[in-house]
Design an enzyme around this catalytic site. Sequence first.
Site, PDB file in Angstrom:
ATOM      1  N   CYS A 119     -24.314 -15.351  -8.831  1.00  0.00           N
ATOM      2  CA  CYS A 119     -24.115 -15.251 -10.276  1.00  0.00           C
ATOM      3  C   CYS A 119     -24.208 -13.788 -10.695  1.00  0.00           C
ATOM      4  CB  CYS A 119     -25.178 -16.078 -10.996  1.00  0.00           C
ATOM      5  SG  CYS A 119     -26.815 -15.309 -10.945  1.00  0.00           S
ATOM      6  N   GLU A 170     -31.004 -16.521  -3.814  1.00  0.00           N
ATOM      7  CA  GLU A 170     -30.776 -15.185  -3.258  1.00  0.00           C
ATOM      8  C   GLU A 170     -31.662 -14.132  -3.909  1.00  0.00           C
ATOM      9  OE1 GLU A 170     -28.829 -17.062  -5.203  1.00  0.00           O
ATOM     10  OE2 GLU A 170     -26.879 -16.130  -5.493  1.00  0.00           O
ATOM     11  N   HIS A 193     -33.521 -17.839  -8.630  1.00  0.00           N
ATOM     12  CA  HIS A 193     -32.364 -18.226  -7.811  1.00  0.00           C
ATOM     13  C   HIS A 193     -32.646 -17.919  -6.348  1.00  0.00           C
ATOM     14  CE1 HIS A 193     -29.151 -17.966 -11.248  1.00  0.00           C
ATOM     15  NE2 HIS A 193     -30.200 -18.706 -11.568  1.00  0.00           N
ATOM     16  N   CYS A 229     -27.694 -12.242  -9.709  1.00  0.00           N
ATOM     17  CA  CYS A 229     -27.882 -12.044  -8.272  1.00  0.00           C
ATOM     18  C   CYS A 229     -26.916 -10.981  -7.739  1.00  0.00           C
ATOM     19  CB  CYS A 229     -27.733 -13.365  -7.532  1.00  0.00           C
ATOM     20  SG  CYS A 229     -29.075 -14.490  -7.955  1.00  0.00           S
TER      21      CYS A 229
END
Length: 163
Positions: free
Chosen positions: A83, A55, A53, A86
């Site tokens: 999410c 981030e 992802h 993260c």
Amino acid sequence: MTTDEYYMNFAIEEAKKAGAIGEVPIGAVVVHNDEIIARAHNLREKEQNPTAHAEHIAIESAAKQLGSWRLEDCTLYVTLEPCVMCAGAIVMSRIPRVVYGAQDPKGGCAESLMNLLQESRFNHRANVISGVLAERCSTILKQFFSDLRKKKKIDQSADNTNS
Ligand SMILES: [Zn+2]
């Protein structure tokens, strides 16, 4: 333009890079002392890696850059609400400030489903600013999925013609 909007624009640029290679367009940057020290976009498909992802990659890159797992004095900008994974990485890296654009009602863990970034039982809490350039952040996502649906329809009708 506010400072947060200024840096969110760079996260949006990252999101567009993801969209251009067929990834869900989400982008992130980490800012330290008014300087962008990491930028990343979603690479889940390309790397076939569920943790790739935007981030998450940006946090790893920022830690490398600073030579420290503690991302003190950093602000994370991300186009979509983080999410569960993260949000966990944000807590683990002690990032004090998180700015995100669009909300994620199906997976967001910074407000929508739960708020892991401000959970009093953890030893770290972040300041969260939401809704920065939210309209642009979510339009990029909506456009991506709408294009994807169109493409699927075209592919399907091509399949039907061939069969
Ligand atoms: Zn995530």
